[in-house]
Design an enzyme around this catalytic site. Structure first.
Site, PDB file in Angstrom:
ATOM      1  N   HIS A 157      -1.156  -0.780  -6.669  1.00  0.00           N
ATOM      2  CA  HIS A 157      -0.254  -0.585  -7.812  1.00  0.00           C
ATOM      3  C   HIS A 157       1.176  -0.813  -7.326  1.00  0.00           C
ATOM      4  CE1 HIS A 157       2.008   1.340 -11.019  1.00  0.00           C
ATOM      5  NE2 HIS A 157       0.924   1.194 -11.773  1.00  0.00           N
ATOM      6  N   ASN A 217      -3.840   5.054 -16.562  1.00  0.00           N
ATOM      7  CA  ASN A 217      -3.249   5.477 -15.285  1.00  0.00           C
ATOM      8  C   ASN A 217      -2.225   6.567 -15.591  1.00  0.00           C
ATOM      9  OD1 ASN A 217      -2.105   5.773 -12.791  1.00  0.00           O
ATOM     10  ND2 ASN A 217      -0.938   3.863 -12.854  1.00  0.00           N
ATOM     11  N   GLY A 255       6.559   0.559 -16.963  1.00  0.00           N
ATOM     12  CA  GLY A 255       7.365   1.746 -17.261  1.00  0.00           C
ATOM     13  C   GLY A 255       8.757   1.438 -17.762  1.00  0.00           C
ATOM     14  N   GLU A 304       0.093  -6.988 -13.505  1.00  0.00           N
ATOM     15  CA  GLU A 304       1.138  -6.085 -13.974  1.00  0.00           C
ATOM     16  C   GLU A 304       2.497  -6.571 -13.471  1.00  0.00           C
ATOM     17  OE1 GLU A 304      -0.424  -1.942 -14.862  1.00  0.00           O
ATOM     18  OE2 GLU A 304      -0.192  -2.002 -12.713  1.00  0.00           O
ATOM     19  N   GLU A 317       3.862   0.666  -7.816  1.00  0.00           N
ATOM     20  CA  GLU A 317       4.578   1.859  -7.343  1.00  0.00           C
ATOM     21  C   GLU A 317       4.153   2.207  -5.915  1.00  0.00           C
ATOM     22  OE1 GLU A 317       3.621   4.311 -10.716  1.00  0.00           O
ATOM     23  OE2 GLU A 317       4.834   2.977 -11.967  1.00  0.00           O
ATOM     24  N   SER A 330       3.869  -1.536 -19.901  1.00  0.00           N
ATOM     25  CA  SER A 330       4.416  -1.052 -21.177  1.00  0.00           C
ATOM     26  C   SER A 330       3.577  -1.440 -22.392  1.00  0.00           C
ATOM     27  CB  SER A 330       5.859  -1.535 -21.348  1.00  0.00           C
ATOM     28  OG  SER A 330       6.669  -1.021 -20.322  1.00  0.00           O
ATOM     29  N   LYS A 381      -0.629   8.306 -13.516  1.00  0.00           N
ATOM     30  CA  LYS A 381       0.369   8.456 -12.444  1.00  0.00           C
ATOM     31  C   LYS A 381       0.475   9.943 -12.075  1.00  0.00           C
ATOM     32  CE  LYS A 381       2.734   4.615 -14.569  1.00  0.00           C
ATOM     33  NZ  LYS A 381       3.746   3.621 -14.412  1.00  0.00           N
TER      34      LYS A 381
HETATM   35  C1  PEP Z   1       0.900   1.318 -14.984  1.00  0.00           C
HETATM   36  O1  PEP Z   1       1.156   2.420 -14.522  1.00  0.00           O
HETATM   37  O2  PEP Z   1       0.068   0.605 -14.420  1.00  0.00           O
HETATM   38  C2  PEP Z   1       1.564   0.878 -16.204  1.00  0.00           C
HETATM   39  C3  PEP Z   1       1.270  -0.285 -16.692  1.00  0.00           C
HETATM   40  O3  PEP Z   1       2.486   1.754 -16.747  1.00  0.00           O
HETATM   41  P1  PEP Z   1       3.196   1.584 -18.178  1.00  0.00           P
HETATM   42  O4  PEP Z   1       2.117   1.295 -19.192  1.00  0.00           O
HETATM   43  O5  PEP Z   1       3.858   2.902 -18.419  1.00  0.00           O
HETATM   44  O6  PEP Z   1       4.158   0.453 -18.063  1.00  0.00           O
END
Ligand code: PEP
Length: 258
Positions: free
Chosen positions: A96, A10, A177, A171, A98, A216, A12
């Site tokens: 997601h 992803n 992040g 998640e 975000e 992460s 983003k």
């Molecule tokens: C994500 O955007 O779904 C995500 C898991 O980001 P990150 O790996 O940067 O935490």
């Protein structure tokens, strides 16, 4: 049942044409690994055409980071399913954190988007349903209630047959992040809960649903996470912008097959 490991990038609102060529080339060079791992890249939608020409002969799939639940019309700035599939998307991330936190994707809207994707074009597109608890919910012992609520709402209209077109990404919001990864045990516990919930609701159809962990994930944390029974791969944000790190994560997923 053995599920094919799946790793989804992803990007983003990051990346560009140069990174598209770099990551596509890195994936091409590791062609062998793609026999055992499905890889999906979700760049910003405007980069889908560039990705489409880069991965023309490779077993890399494309995905969109979001979609509008309406077919077409007065929705300035949004993207339709038709447009996204025309530009190569086979997967769509829905819900997601975000989008939920910053762009008004309520549980109702997530459900509407899931329904729209599964109703579209005889289900050629796959939904990647993202869900997870906030840190205060975990601290208050509400993690499972939150996950169950999100599952029940998002999948309310999804039949057992449609479940074949669903991927679920757990998640935890506090891990996205932030550099804080859930421990393999914390992630496994929630994945087992999700698998069990799906089994109760859908019986045998539940066994085919890939369950991904996101939050992460880095090259060094991926192997222990992917070694867990119910973690079939990952949804990778930051580390998917670094071709070497992303490939290392794909290799960690491949190790599930051995
Ligand atoms: C994500 O955007 O779904 C995500 C898991 O980001 P990150 O790996 O940067 O935490």
């Amino acid at each position: 049942m053995q599920r094919q490991p799946l790793v989804i990038a992803n990007w983003k609102m990051n990346g560009n044409r140069h990174l598209t060529s770099q990551l596509a080339e890195a994936l091409r060079e590791s062609g062998a690994l793609l026999n055992d791992v499905s890889v999906v890249v979700c760049p910003p939608a405007v980069l889908l055409p560039a990705w489409q020409s880069e991965v023309f002969y490779d077993d890399v799939h494309l995905g969109a980071q979001d979609v509008n639940e309406h077919h077409a019309g007065a929705h300035t700035g949004e993207h339709s399913l038709q447009l996204l599939t025309e530009t190569g998307a086979e997967y769509v991330l829905i819900g997601h954190s975000e989008r939920r936190q910053l762009y008004g994707d309520s549980d109702d809207r997530v459900q509407a988007k899931v329904d729209a994707v599964l109703a579209f074009q005889e289900q050629k597109l796959k939904v990647v349903l993202c869900l997870g608890e906030h840190e205060h919910e975990r601290d208050n012992g509400e993690t499972f209630a939150r996950i169950e609520g999100q599952l029940a709402k998002a999948l309310a209209n999804v039949s057992a047959a449609q479940l074949a077109h669903v991927v679920i990404a757990y998640e935890p919001v506090w891990a996205i992040g932030t550099g804080k990864t859930a421990s393999p045990q914390q992630a496994q516990e929630v994945h087992a809960f999700i698998r069990n919930w799906l089994q109760q609701r859908y019986d045998a159809a539940a066994a085919t649903v890939p369950l991904l962990y996101g939050g992460s994930v880095k090259a060094d944390s991926a192997p222990a996470l992917f070694a867990e029974t119910d973690i079939d791969g990952g949804l990778i944000g930051g580390a998917s912008l670094e071709p070497e790190a992303f490939l290392a994560i794909c290799r960690a997923a491949q190790a599930r097959r051995s």
